[in-house]
Design a protein around this motif. Structure first.
Motif, PDB file in Angstrom:
ATOM      1  N   PRO A  91       0.808  -1.232   0.000  1.00 49.77           N
ATOM      2  CA  PRO A  91       0.000   0.000   0.000  1.00 49.77           C
ATOM      3  C   PRO A  91       0.839   1.279   0.000  1.00 49.77           C
ATOM      4  CG  PRO A  91      -0.821  -1.553   1.638  1.00 49.77           C
ATOM      5  CD  PRO A  91       0.473  -2.128   1.122  1.00 49.77           C
ATOM      6  N   SER A  92       0.309   2.298  -0.640  1.00 50.32           N
ATOM      7  CA  SER A  92       0.978   3.602  -0.693  1.00 50.32           C
ATOM      8  C   SER A  92      -0.052   4.669  -1.023  1.00 50.32           C
ATOM      9  CB  SER A  92       2.061   3.578  -1.772  1.00 50.32           C
ATOM     10  OG  SER A  92       2.487   4.885  -2.084  1.00 50.32           O
ATOM     11  N   THR A  93       0.031   5.793  -0.351  1.00 48.67           N
ATOM     12  CA  THR A  93      -0.749   6.969  -0.748  1.00 48.67           C
ATOM     13  C   THR A  93       0.168   7.933  -1.494  1.00 48.67           C
ATOM     14  OG1 THR A  93      -2.100   6.790   1.252  1.00 48.67           O
ATOM     15  CG2 THR A  93      -2.194   8.883   0.058  1.00 48.67           C
ATOM     16  N   ARG A  94       1.206   8.392  -0.806  1.00 47.94           N
ATOM     17  CA  ARG A  94       2.036   9.476  -1.306  1.00 47.94           C
ATOM     18  C   ARG A  94       2.980   9.052  -2.430  1.00 47.94           C
ATOM     19  NH1 ARG A  94       0.298  10.256   3.306  1.00 47.94           N
ATOM     20  NH2 ARG A  94       0.937   8.112   3.607  1.00 47.94           N
ATOM     21  N   THR A  95       3.705   7.961  -2.218  1.00 46.21           N
ATOM     22  CA  THR A  95       4.779   7.652  -3.159  1.00 46.21           C
ATOM     23  C   THR A  95       4.212   7.346  -4.545  1.00 46.21           C
ATOM     24  OG1 THR A  95       5.925   6.710  -1.270  1.00 46.21           O
ATOM     25  CG2 THR A  95       6.907   6.337  -3.423  1.00 46.21           C
ATOM     26  N   ARG A 144       7.524  -0.555  -5.578  1.00 45.43           N
ATOM     27  CA  ARG A 144       7.365  -0.622  -4.117  1.00 45.43           C
ATOM     28  C   ARG A 144       7.075  -2.072  -3.762  1.00 45.43           C
ATOM     29  NH1 ARG A 144       4.709   2.293   0.219  1.00 45.43           N
ATOM     30  NH2 ARG A 144       6.165   3.962  -0.326  1.00 45.43           N
ATOM     31  N   HIS A 172      14.351   3.695   1.068  1.00 51.33           N
ATOM     32  CA  HIS A 172      13.310   4.497   0.385  1.00 51.33           C
ATOM     33  C   HIS A 172      14.004   5.801  -0.050  1.00 51.33           C
ATOM     34  CE1 HIS A 172       9.529   6.005  -0.802  1.00 51.33           C
ATOM     35  NE2 HIS A 172       8.822   5.850   0.292  1.00 51.33           N
ATOM     36  N   GLN A 175      12.123   9.100  -0.955  1.00 52.59           N
ATOM     37  CA  GLN A 175      11.516   9.772   0.194  1.00 52.59           C
ATOM     38  C   GLN A 175      12.569  10.635   0.891  1.00 52.59           C
ATOM     39  OE1 GLN A 175       8.290   9.918   1.507  1.00 52.59           O
ATOM     40  NE2 GLN A 175       9.253  11.501   2.767  1.00 52.59           N
ATOM     41  N   PRO A 309       7.457  11.401   7.165  1.00 52.39           N
ATOM     42  CA  PRO A 309       7.216  10.841   5.820  1.00 52.39           C
ATOM     43  C   PRO A 309       5.738  10.507   5.607  1.00 52.39           C
ATOM     44  CG  PRO A 309       8.229   9.182   7.228  1.00 52.39           C
ATOM     45  CD  PRO A 309       8.235  10.467   8.019  1.00 52.39           C
ATOM     46  N   LEU A 310       4.959  10.381   6.685  1.00 54.64           N
ATOM     47  CA  LEU A 310       3.539  10.016   6.643  1.00 54.64           C
ATOM     48  C   LEU A 310       3.412   8.606   6.056  1.00 54.64           C
ATOM     49  CD1 LEU A 310       2.182  13.491   5.442  1.00 54.64           C
ATOM     50  CD2 LEU A 310       2.369  12.683   7.820  1.00 54.64           C
TER      51      LEU A 310
HETATM   52  N1   CP Z   1       6.088   8.309   2.635  1.00 53.52           N
HETATM   53  C1   CP Z   1       5.551   7.197   2.091  1.00 53.52           C
HETATM   54  O1   CP Z   1       6.266   6.286   1.682  1.00 53.52           O
HETATM   55  O2   CP Z   1       4.189   7.168   2.072  1.00 53.52           O
HETATM   56  P1   CP Z   1       3.318   6.083   1.315  1.00 53.52           P
HETATM   57  O3   CP Z   1       3.514   4.763   2.051  1.00 53.52           O
HETATM   58  O4   CP Z   1       1.914   6.569   1.387  1.00 53.52           O
HETATM   59  O5   CP Z   1       3.825   5.949  -0.079  1.00 53.52           O
END
Ligand code: CP
Length: 359
Positions: A91-95, A144, A172, A175, A309-310
């Protein structure tokens, strides 16, 4: 009576408070003279580890990112006709969204995998065979995976560049670039050369370097700037914080490291406070650092910035969002521009956005 939802629907949309740093990229442009050479060296290269980067490459990536961020109206479309394979097996939102946003903003097209079970992995296909197929379908892969080894398993068969978007608890790197880009916008003079001892920044990292890929990669990039970073203070209540050789590598690169167990006594000394509580383990995650929290009552130094990094949990109180310490939203936003700069370099399109000798 007007309900909260009705009130929110009626409110005109404004830039949100807590987006510190949005106006800052111009200062960075003035601090770093343009030099395409370090970025030309990234052409057709895989990006797997922060170890592949040095001060010159990072400074030019930050400069190009600042150019993209500060002049969207001048945006070129250097990746027109190029295809990104965005393979997110975790799962990922930002990356994922910031990589895909970066690619779209540069004029390219995206193919996205968000569930490995929708690919041949469900039939036991090897990552090496999948990499062989990727060669035919795209120009760059962003991967990822929860497995440290996954990105390395693809290298031998790949003939197109792969960018590591987080591999297990290993690294990462992009990031970490977004983290340092945020610091560079906050204090552009840190990039100008040796910083007098008293003006160097003290960075606190609330996290575990051996368990968190974001922290591992960030420390490696901070080690490229020992003449600007006076000290890094690791705040952790774990008994072991470093892998074998990890601390030695960082200290040999010139980074001064200290480990402490309590947060509040050290907070008033810190210029940058980086906090993370999540470590990915297999298909799930563990929360580390229980008891280490930032709230509005935390004794932060005036002017200190908070990075994260959230995704966040209880470690970072939302009540800090509306304070000038909040640079974590600017950090997430800036990730789009630093990824634009990196992708432009990797696909050999620097000549479309900078004056270069013949590529
Ligand atoms: N910073 C980061 O890796 O966030 P995600 O897991 O949402 O991609």
């Amino acid at each position: 009576m007007v309900t909260t939802h009705e009130r929110l629907l009626q409110r005109p949309l404004q830039p949100k408070d807590g987006t510190a740093g949005i106006e800052r990229p111009r200062g960075l442009l003035e601090s770093v003279p343009e030099d395409p050479e370090p970025l030309l060296e990234l052409a057709s290269r895989h990006v797997v580890s922060s170890r592949q980067f040095d001060r010159a490459k990072l400074a030019q990536l930050f400069r190009l990112a600042a150019q993209y961020e500060s002049t969207p109206q001048l945006m070129h479309l250097p990746l027109t006709g190029k295809i990104l394979i965005s393979a997110f097996y975790e799962p990922s939102t930002r990356t994922r969204l910031s990589f895909e946003s970066a690619w779209h903003r540069l004029g390219g097209a995206v193919m996205s995998i968000t569930d490995p079970k929708s690919t041949g992995i469900a039939k036991g296909e090897s990552l090496a065979d999948i990499a062989e197929m990727f060669n035919n379908y795209g120009d760059v892969i962003v991967l990822r995976s929860s497995e440290d080894q996954a990105v390395y398993d693809m290298l031998d068969t790949l003939r197109i560049p792969i960018v590591n978007a987080g591999n297990g608890i290993d690294e990462h790197p992009t990031q970490a670039m977004a983290d340092l880009y945020t610091i560079a916008k906050w204090r552009p003079e840190l990039l100008q050369g040796p910083v007098p001892e008293g003006e160097r920044i003290r960075v606190g990292i609330i996290g575990v370097p051996s368990r968190m890929r974001t922290v591992r990669s960030l420390l490696l990039l901070l080690a490229c700037f020992p003449e600007a970073v006076g000290e890094v203070v690791i705040v952790s209540n774990e008994p072991e914080n470093f892998d074998a050789g990890q601390r030695k590598e960082l200290e040999e690169a010139g980074l001064r490291l200290r480990v402490v167990g309590e947060l509040d006594p050290v907070l008033p000394e810190l210029d940058v406070v980086y906090i993370n509580a999540i470590a990915w383990v297999g298909d799930s995650f563990e929360s580390l650092g229980s008891g280490l929290h930032l709230t509005r009552e935390s004794p932060l130094k005036p002017g200190a910035i908070i990075l994260h990094p959230l995704a966040r949990g209880k470690e970072l109180a939302t009540e800090l969002d509306d304070t000038p310490h909040n640079w974590y939203f600017a950090q997430a936003r800036g990730a789009v521009f630093i990824r634009m700069a990196l992708l432009t370099s990797v696909v050999r399109r620097i000549s479309a956005v900078m004056d270069t000798p013949e590529e």
